[in-house]
Design a protein around this motif. Structure first.
Motif, PDB file in Angstrom:
ATOM      1  N   GLU A  43      26.939  31.559  46.485  1.00  0.00           N
ATOM      2  CA  GLU A  43      26.733  32.686  45.565  1.00  0.00           C
ATOM      3  C   GLU A  43      25.450  32.515  44.767  1.00  0.00           C
ATOM      4  OE1 GLU A  43      30.889  34.643  44.143  1.00  0.00           O
ATOM      5  OE2 GLU A  43      30.535  32.585  43.468  1.00  0.00           O
ATOM      6  N   LEU A  79      27.974  37.408  51.681  1.00  0.00           N
ATOM      7  CA  LEU A  79      28.891  37.275  50.545  1.00  0.00           C
ATOM      8  C   LEU A  79      30.248  37.874  50.872  1.00  0.00           C
ATOM      9  CD1 LEU A  79      27.153  37.871  47.110  1.00  0.00           C
ATOM     10  CD2 LEU A  79      28.073  35.775  48.070  1.00  0.00           C
ATOM     11  N   THR A  83      33.698  35.786  50.963  1.00  0.00           N
ATOM     12  CA  THR A  83      34.786  36.157  50.063  1.00  0.00           C
ATOM     13  C   THR A  83      36.068  36.373  50.852  1.00  0.00           C
ATOM     14  OG1 THR A  83      33.201  37.220  48.597  1.00  0.00           O
ATOM     15  CG2 THR A  83      35.492  37.774  48.252  1.00  0.00           C
TER      16      THR A  83
END
Length: 86
Positions: A43, A79, A83
């Protein structure tokens, strides 16, 4: 001419940041006990790269712009995938 150089440097920084984020993503081992820590690092890399892309977009040429937007899309995808697998 310095303006052109800044454009190129900004683009290269964005490109390099995107590649670094990709490398971190590829190195993350799913189901590893350190996954949460590694994902946090990912991140951070993505956020840094996004910042570089945004800076580059401010001075980008018309030919650089689509590539920079592609970098943004790639990073968003990384991302999202990270996730989903968390």
């Amino acid at each position: 001419m310095p303006y052109h150089k800044n454009k190129q440097q900004a683009f290269q920084a964005a490109q390099q940041g995107t590649e670094q984020a990709r490398d971190v993503y590829e190195a993350i081992v799913r189901n590893d006990p350190d996954y949460g820590h590694d994902f946090k690092r990912l991140e951070n890399e993505v956020n840094e790269a996004m910042e570089q892309i945004n800076n580059a977009l401010e001075v980008a040429s018309e030919t650089q712009r689509p590539q920079l937007m592609q970098f943004q899309q790639d990073l968003n995808t990384i991302l999202q995938q990270g996730t989903l697998e968390e």
